[in-house]
Every structure is written in structure tokens, then in C-alpha cells.
Design an enzyme around this catalytic site. Structure first.
Site, PDB file in Angstrom:
ATOM      1  N   CYS A  93      50.790  23.537  15.449  1.00 11.79           N
ATOM      2  CA  CYS A  93      51.554  22.783  15.282  1.00 11.79           C
ATOM      3  C   CYS A  93      51.670  22.590  13.718  1.00 11.79           C
ATOM      4  CB  CYS A  93      51.263  21.422  16.039  1.00 11.79           C
ATOM      5  SG  CYS A  93      52.626  20.381  16.105  1.00 11.79           S
ATOM      6  N   HIS A 213      50.495  22.567  21.802  1.00  7.75           N
ATOM      7  CA  HIS A 213      49.158  22.039  21.615  1.00  7.75           C
ATOM      8  C   HIS A 213      48.537  22.518  22.759  1.00  7.75           C
ATOM      9  CE1 HIS A 213      49.122  19.380  18.145  1.00  7.75           C
ATOM     10  NE2 HIS A 213      50.526  19.248  18.489  1.00  7.75           N
ATOM     11  N   GLU A 215      45.139  22.563  23.067  1.00  4.93           N
ATOM     12  CA  GLU A 215      44.017  21.926  23.307  1.00  4.93           C
ATOM     13  C   GLU A 215      44.183  20.573  23.922  1.00  4.93           C
ATOM     14  OE1 GLU A 215      46.126  19.821  19.624  1.00  4.93           O
ATOM     15  OE2 GLU A 215      46.116  21.890  20.629  1.00  4.93           O
TER      16      GLU A 215
END
Length: 256
Positions: A93, A213, A215
């Protein structure tokens, strides 16, 4: 060992860092089978890489404005990005945007970087908008489109990072800025309806940037977890703990 570079200001890092990044640390450890050390970005650089000799580095996103930081604040991250040799690096990001600034040469000599919004809001666009504040940059920000939630990400180039994933992946997004121009020596890997450069990779180095993202996966959207496992696999193949900065760069610095 992994190094996870936390892009939080010092007060937020020491006050909220364990809460903000604890789950990410656990998810990186689960994906890689290795311990992960969280490092504040102000204390990260080539010397950190040399001291810990990590299998891989993951650089976090962040929620601030580029105008709120001095370009020199990111010197350590930029040094590792430009001079990290075959060290596997995943920029997420905001760090993906920093990767674009650095590798496009767009921050050399700059005192501060500027936000690069995707576009202004259009009639019928879903909320949310991004609160921006009362300064001119903040007012511009509040009129910009924000990608917030899970979106379809289209692969445009096969890559080990996407092994086992469908051509159209579902990933978490949380951004209003983007990389505007693919840097030299980079390959475009993925795009979306709202962002032209969702993922990219250096042609000769295991250096990746993703605007989304991975994660932040949640049930039933687990494609991000698969991507983290794929990055861990390619990191093990690339390094196996034998990582050094590129030859001739010890003590070097990026121009800011």
C-alpha cells in the site's frame, strides 16, 4: 527471520504498534514459518539488514498524508529498496507508493512528497470519502475516491506470487492514492477497475509492490493468505538466510 517495517510515527509506534501490527506479525509468521521482528521505519536501513540478515523484508502501509512527512524520513527504506540486492522485499500500500516514488526518481531533491490520488469522486460512487482537514491539500483529499473494502484484482502477468490464485483475485483495499507510472525495469502484475498498478515486480530482483493489503484477509476472502505464503516460498528460494546488500553499497544513501 522476517523484518516487518512499521510506517507509524514514533508516538503511534510505541503507543499503538503492538495493537496495530500484532496480527500482521502473527500472519507473516504463520505464512513463513519464521519469527518476525517489527522495526519502526525511522530505525530501519541497510545497517538493520546487515545486522539481522533477514530472509525477507515486508514494508507496511500507512494512513497518513505524504505531505505530513519529510522525504528524508524514508531514507532508510529507500536505501534498502534501491540497494538491497537480492533481498526479497514486499512493499504494501503506502510502501508500494514509496517504491514508485523512489524507483521513478520522483523524490530526488524533494523536501516532501505529495499525495497522488486515483481520481476525484464521480456521481454514484460509493462512500466512504476520506476526511482531509481544512488545508488546501486536505480539502482536495476529501473530494477523492477511496477504495475501501474487498475488491477484484485482475492478474495481467503470471508470477510465483500468484501461484494457486484465480485470474481475478479478491483482496482488501484501503487507499485513495496510487502509483501513477510503472517504474523502469518493473513488470506490471495486476490491476483493478480503480487502480492501474495494483501489483508490480522488478525484472531481476525479488522486489514486489502491491497496492492492496494481502495481510488483511478475512473470511471468506483468503486470497491474501495464499499470496503471503507464495511470497514466503519465493523468499526462501531466493535467500535462505544468505542476504547481503548489493556489492559496493555499504554505507550508501539514496538522494533525497
Amino acid at each position: 527471520m522476517y523484518l516487518f517495517v512499521s510506517v507509524l510515527d514514533r508516538k503511534a509506534y510505541y503507543q499503538d504498534g503492538p495493537v496495530a501490527h500484532g496480527r500482521i506479525k502473527a500472519r507473516l509468521e504463520a505464512a513463513s514459518g519464521e519469527r518476525c521482528l517489527i522495526v519502526p521505519f525511522q530505525e530501519f536501513g541497510l545497517e538493520t539488514v546487515e545486522a539481522f540478515r533477514p530472509t525477507a523484508v515486508v514494508m507496511s502501509g500507512f494512513g497518513g498524508r505524504w505531505e505530513d512527512y519529510a522525504a528524508s524520513d524514508f531514507r532508510g527504506m529507500a536505501d534498502v529498496i534501491t540497494q538491497g540486492g537480492q533481498l526479497p522485499i514486499l512493499c504494501i500500500c503506502g510502501s508500494h507508493q514509496l517504491l514508485g516514488f523512489v524507483m521513478n526518481g520522483e523524490w530526488k531533491g524533494k523536501r516532501r512528497l505529495c499525495d497522488q490520488p486515483m481520481r476525484v469522486m464521480r456521481p454514484g460512487d460509493p462512500m466512504p470519502r476520506q476526511p482531509g482537514g481544512d488545508d488546501p491539500a486536505g480539502r482536495r483529499r476529501s473530494r477523492c475516491f477511496v477504495a475501501m473494502g474487498f475488491f477484484e484484482i485482475e492478474q495481467v502477468q503470471s508470477d510465483p506470487l500468484f501461484r494457486g490464485l484465480p485470474p481475478r483475485m479478491i483482496m482488501r483495499c484501503s487507499h485513495y492514492c496510487e502509483v501513477k507510472r510503472l517504474p523502469p525495469d518493473f513488470i506490471l502484475l495486476a490491476r483493478s477497475a480503480h487502480c492501474a498498478i495494483e501489483a508490480m515486480r522488478h525484472r531481476t530482483r525479488p522486489l514486489y509492490g502491491v497496492q492492496f493489503h494481502p495481510e488483511a484477509f478475512e473470511s471468506p476472502f483468503f486470497h491474501g493468505r495464499t499470496l503471503l505464503k507464495n511470497f514466503a516460498a519465493l523468499a526462501r528460494r531466493s535467500s535462505r538466510g544468505n542476504v547481503r546488500p548489493a556489492r559496493g553499497i555499504k554505507g550508501g544513501h539514496s538522494s533525497v
